[in-house]
Design a protein around this motif. Sequence first.
Motif, short mmCIF file in Angstrom:
data_model
loop_
_atom_site.label_atom_id
_atom_site.label_comp_id
_atom_site.label_asym_id
_atom_site.label_seq_id
_atom_site.Cartn_x
_atom_site.Cartn_y
_atom_site.Cartn_z
N ARG A 92 0.84 -1.20 0.00
CA ARG A 92 0.00 0.00 0.00
C ARG A 92 0.88 1.26 0.00
O ARG A 92 0.59 2.23 -0.72
N ASP A 111 0.91 3.95 -3.13
CA ASP A 111 0.64 5.38 -2.99
C ASP A 111 1.70 6.22 -3.69
O ASP A 111 1.40 7.23 -4.32
N TYR A 168 -8.62 2.16 -5.90
CA TYR A 168 -7.72 1.09 -5.47
C TYR A 168 -8.34 -0.27 -5.78
O TYR A 168 -9.54 -0.47 -5.59
N LEU A 212 -6.41 -3.13 -4.71
CA LEU A 212 -5.38 -3.89 -4.01
C LEU A 212 -6.04 -4.81 -3.00
O LEU A 212 -6.93 -4.39 -2.25
N TYR A 256 -7.87 -4.04 0.65
CA TYR A 256 -8.25 -2.63 0.76
C TYR A 256 -9.48 -2.38 -0.10
O TYR A 256 -9.68 -3.04 -1.13
N GLY A 267 -8.88 2.76 -0.75
CA GLY A 267 -7.58 2.50 -0.13
C GLY A 267 -7.65 2.26 1.35
O GLY A 267 -6.60 2.21 2.01
#
Length: 453
Positions: A87, A91, A439, A441, A444, A448
């Motif tokens: 993460r 970013d 996001y 991912l 998440y 995020g």
Amino acid sequence: MNKPALAFALLTTLSAAVTPSWAQFLNPQPAQQTQTAAPDDGTLDRIVAIVDEDVVLKSELNRAVNQVVAQYQRNPQQLPARPVLERQVLDRLIMTRLQVAKAGQSGVRIGDVEIDQAVANIARTNKMDVDQLRSAIARDGLSYEEFRRNLRDELVTQRLRQRVAQSTQVSDAEIDIALANNSLKTGEVRLAHILVGVPDGASAEQIQAAREKAERVQREAAAPGADFAAIAIRSSDGQDALEGGDIGWRRYDQVPEMFGDLLQGMSVGQVSPAVRGPSGFHILKLVEQRAQGKQLVTEFHAQHMMVKISELVTPTDAEKKINDLRRRVEGGEDFATLAKSNSDDATSANAGGDMGWFPIDTYGAQVGEVISNLKDGEISQPFRSNAGYHFVKRLGMRELDRTDEARRTQAREAIQQRKAEDEFENLMRQLKAEAYIEYRLAGYDTKGEPVSG
């Protein structure tokens, strides 16, 4: 933190996650695989973030994360768990996308020639030629084309930051006020930093949660024997997190104003309370400090004569003429009179060759070395430069206290840097707030935020 020094001397690296691990090039051996490396499960090229009309791929994220892991292979315990590290790196990749897009809109362009020069500098810094550098990049798991793209992005974002800095203006009144208020502290400090971020438009619950986290992190960092760098790596939301929060040496006047009062009462090794700022809660550690003495400048006074080499004057003719002029001066003829009639130096000829008082490096290293090796009243031997043949006569040397002038220059630079940093931070917050960021991912949600369970 015992981290290998980065060998990327050409640039001030904006994102360690975006560029390859230059540190490995100092000892270009294949990096050992660690347990934190993500396996190739056939899903490497899925999208992990959408940034306006651009995307970040899982393969790109994995390469960037693995570069960070490689930098910390001697101290892997300093890194957070893989999902947290992903993460943090994501970013950075997102912010790089936004900065590159903004730079493009602002007309920033980096051509292939600049990229070639940057590559050559990186190779030279690592005591390699370009072919050896390409081999090291391949061993690092990165294609040369991607290496150049990453390098271009870094140069572009650096140019964007420079443009922001150049657009800031500092008035004489601002300098006078800073000096009159004694707000310009002398000396330098080395700082480490942890940021617990608060998003724009955060709710009261989000602010309170960030406050509680910041206080918890501060207590951990302030405990005897705590590893501040490791805590910063796993807990900080700052751009310097993956460097252990280390922001290096800064003059006191270059430290953001909100930190000034904290540092004033701190001793080396001390950790500050968590302080609220525009982007969240900040925690500082005063790592080292050093005093700043008087600013003494050595100046020289000299006369100069030059015979220029041109299409009409060959090097042999120029050398013969300069030797003749020197003999005439040594024989007692007036230097000033000869210089006015014979010197090709447009700057000093009309003044009889008088160069005035100047610091040693004003006219370059060659002239400086010649003059520093003379005694007052002594005439140098003729020497050649790209322009022609020269000789100088040293008239005097003095040492001046330039502390007041230096303080004024320091104040201007400090105020400009603070304003530029504020402008750039505001720009980054604006870019992120106005962009469409989604996001994707694992672990998440689309904003995020960690998904529980």
